[in-house]
Design a protein around this motif. Sequence first.
Motif, PDB file in Angstrom:
ATOM      1  N   ALA A 139      49.048  50.424  35.884  1.00 41.34           N
ATOM      2  CA  ALA A 139      49.575  50.387  37.245  1.00 41.34           C
ATOM      3  C   ALA A 139      50.654  51.438  37.468  1.00 41.34           C
ATOM      4  O   ALA A 139      50.802  51.960  38.574  1.00 41.34           O
ATOM      5  N   VAL A 140      51.449  51.749  36.424  1.00 41.95           N
ATOM      6  CA  VAL A 140      52.575  52.673  36.604  1.00 41.95           C
ATOM      7  C   VAL A 140      52.235  54.107  36.229  1.00 41.95           C
ATOM      8  O   VAL A 140      53.017  55.026  36.492  1.00 41.95           O
ATOM      9  N   ALA A 141      51.071  54.326  35.610  1.00 47.93           N
ATOM     10  CA  ALA A 141      50.722  55.682  35.163  1.00 47.93           C
ATOM     11  C   ALA A 141      50.728  56.678  36.310  1.00 47.93           C
ATOM     12  O   ALA A 141      51.234  57.802  36.178  1.00 47.93           O
ATOM     13  N   THR A 142      50.183  56.289  37.446  1.00 47.89           N
ATOM     14  CA  THR A 142      50.048  57.238  38.559  1.00 47.89           C
ATOM     15  C   THR A 142      51.401  57.592  39.176  1.00 47.89           C
ATOM     16  O   THR A 142      51.655  58.759  39.466  1.00 47.89           O
ATOM     17  N   VAL A 143      52.284  56.595  39.369  1.00 48.74           N
ATOM     18  CA  VAL A 143      53.577  56.915  39.980  1.00 48.74           C
ATOM     19  C   VAL A 143      54.466  57.712  39.024  1.00 48.74           C
ATOM     20  O   VAL A 143      55.286  58.520  39.453  1.00 48.74           O
ATOM     21  N   ILE A 144      54.279  57.519  37.721  1.00 52.69           N
ATOM     22  CA  ILE A 144      55.077  58.272  36.744  1.00 52.69           C
ATOM     23  C   ILE A 144      54.597  59.716  36.664  1.00 52.69           C
ATOM     24  O   ILE A 144      55.390  60.663  36.698  1.00 52.69           O
ATOM     25  N   TYR A 145      53.292  59.909  36.607  1.00 50.57           N
ATOM     26  CA  TYR A 145      52.765  61.260  36.413  1.00 50.57           C
ATOM     27  C   TYR A 145      52.692  62.085  37.692  1.00 50.57           C
ATOM     28  O   TYR A 145      52.485  63.284  37.637  1.00 50.57           O
ATOM     29  N   THR A 146      52.877  61.433  38.832  1.00 49.53           N
ATOM     30  CA  THR A 146      52.989  62.195  40.078  1.00 49.53           C
ATOM     31  C   THR A 146      54.458  62.359  40.479  1.00 49.53           C
ATOM     32  O   THR A 146      54.750  62.868  41.563  1.00 49.53           O
ATOM     33  N   LYS A 147      55.370  61.897  39.610  1.00 47.47           N
ATOM     34  CA  LYS A 147      56.824  62.016  39.821  1.00 47.47           C
ATOM     35  C   LYS A 147      57.306  61.202  41.013  1.00 47.47           C
ATOM     36  O   LYS A 147      58.381  61.459  41.558  1.00 47.47           O
ATOM     37  N   ALA A 148      56.502  60.212  41.459  1.00 46.84           N
ATOM     38  CA  ALA A 148      56.927  59.379  42.585  1.00 46.84           C
ATOM     39  C   ALA A 148      58.081  58.466  42.176  1.00 46.84           C
ATOM     40  O   ALA A 148      58.968  58.174  42.983  1.00 46.84           O
ATOM     41  N   LEU A 149      58.031  57.989  40.937  1.00 46.69           N
ATOM     42  CA  LEU A 149      59.107  57.155  40.410  1.00 46.69           C
ATOM     43  C   LEU A 149      59.380  57.546  38.960  1.00 46.69           C
ATOM     44  O   LEU A 149      58.452  57.920  38.229  1.00 46.69           O
ATOM     45  N   LYS A 150      60.617  57.438  38.552  1.00 52.96           N
ATOM     46  CA  LYS A 150      60.948  57.639  37.146  1.00 52.96           C
ATOM     47  C   LYS A 150      60.569  56.380  36.362  1.00 52.96           C
ATOM     48  O   LYS A 150      60.607  55.267  36.903  1.00 52.96           O
ATOM     49  N   PRO A 151      60.213  56.532  35.079  1.00 50.06           N
ATOM     50  CA  PRO A 151      59.820  55.362  34.282  1.00 50.06           C
ATOM     51  C   PRO A 151      60.848  54.237  34.297  1.00 50.06           C
ATOM     52  O   PRO A 151      60.489  53.061  34.338  1.00 50.06           O
ATOM     53  N   VAL A 152      62.129  54.593  34.283  1.00 46.83           N
ATOM     54  CA  VAL A 152      63.177  53.579  34.223  1.00 46.83           C
ATOM     55  C   VAL A 152      63.190  52.689  35.467  1.00 46.83           C
ATOM     56  O   VAL A 152      63.664  51.550  35.429  1.00 46.83           O
ATOM     57  N   ILE A 153      62.622  53.190  36.570  1.00 53.09           N
ATOM     58  CA  ILE A 153      62.509  52.391  37.797  1.00 53.09           C
ATOM     59  C   ILE A 153      61.107  51.784  37.905  1.00 53.09           C
ATOM     60  O   ILE A 153      60.948  50.623  38.270  1.00 53.09           O
ATOM     61  N   ALA A 154      60.088  52.572  37.588  1.00 48.46           N
ATOM     62  CA  ALA A 154      58.700  52.136  37.763  1.00 48.46           C
ATOM     63  C   ALA A 154      58.356  50.917  36.912  1.00 48.46           C
ATOM     64  O   ALA A 154      57.672  49.993  37.385  1.00 48.46           O
TER      65      ALA A 154
END
Length: 479
Positions: A53-68
């Motif tokens: 679920a978080v792979a896309t927002v992390i790799y598109t820079k939409a969210l940083k991992p620490v938030i995502a």
Amino acid sequence: MIIVNIMPVFLNMTIPFLGAIDLSIPLFLVFIVCLLAVIGFEFVNGFHDTANAVATVIYTKALKPVIAIPWSGFWNFLGVFSGGIAVAMGILKLVPLDSLMTLPIAVGACLVLSILLASIAWNLGTWYLGIPCSSSHTMIGAMIGAGLAFTWYYGGAGVNWGKAEEIGLSLILSPLVGFGFAVLLMYFLKHVIKYNALFHIPTGEDDRPPILIRILLIITCTLVSFFHGSNDGQKGVGLFMLILIAFVPAKFAINHAISNDKVLFELNQAEQVLKNTSGITAAQTEAFHKLIADIENTKLHLALKNEQDKEKTYRFRKEVENVVHSLKNITADKSIVLPKEAQDTLSESSIGLKKLTDFAPIWVIAIISVSLGLGTMIGWKRIVVTIGEKIGNEHLNYAQGVTSEIVAASTIGLSTGLGLPVSTTHVLSSGIAGAMVASGGKGNLNSNTLKNIGLAWVLTLPVSIALSLLLFMFFHLFI
């Protein structure tokens, strides 16, 4: 010759939520191990499956991992709470539950422990290798393997093959649906929307998507996380209930929280409608009379069931299941013409009575929710790297991320509504693959990664079946 008869020592204690427990010391220890194992399974499921679920927002820079990661964990938590229990009950019905409740508790301990350990072992192995693997496939394979071993020793119906076929079709078709819809949605974005910013590939840490695209990516990540919780979380709930029914059947085979007065009301309501119904065929009249007799019998067993007597509680459960099944057949039979009010009354009674057997205490749902949410926040990186970098030959762009998440969220949400388990891993992976194909043809896919995912998909069922079957046989040696 001196014969020493060693009697098992039983523990009589009261445990929060569980109440009074009367188990031998070895069985009590196995019970605790099983409870910890199902919590561990859901924890592993969190960082194994939710990473998708978080792979896309992390790799598109939409969210940083620490938030995502905490964000996704929170929405998984909410998803379990609001997803109902239809998927959980579907999972529970894979195993020979009725036969299990008539046998010694040690047999149930063998079945539960073999399912849990086989599921956790395969999940951890594929996670360590960074291969997106379906926790659903793993758990269902383990349940089938344990069911087959159970049948080998005790006969009976064994695995519920009708339910297994229904679940199997869901798991097989969902990746194909995910791939196809991702291709169509990606073509729609390319040729109809034609918004160039959607197809940008982020290159640096500060290369973030425009605010509208960023919001869209976060919303789709949230939806996948929520629906993952509502579907995958229920699998943990189903396993938890299997443990409770196997070890403490008198307490959890029936929902004792529903008062006898409420049950009597539902039974009397249905019985009154059946007695007042006329104008049907002789065969249908006979079926009505039989059901009325079954309802009367259920009332007799209602007075006998209690939280200490396994046999009487199990008998009442069987009577309720029989009445619910008959009520459903009557309301579904188009040849039986009933007034709408009577039809609605029978349906309401069926639903009300079903809550006696299909239920999960709120504390069980809470434990699974917390386990899944915490698991999401740990160990996510291996799977995220595979999803974000290795399925395609190019870095994930915004449109591909949005497309795969929309397809995954809608597919998982629909499956949850139908009460069917679905693989988040395979739906999202196939969605990304479809988006990559729509962007650059099949040459845009990383063949090595897809081979590994495909190999895991093919091997998961037979490996988990074999492993669970062998574990059941091993544990059975100690009975």
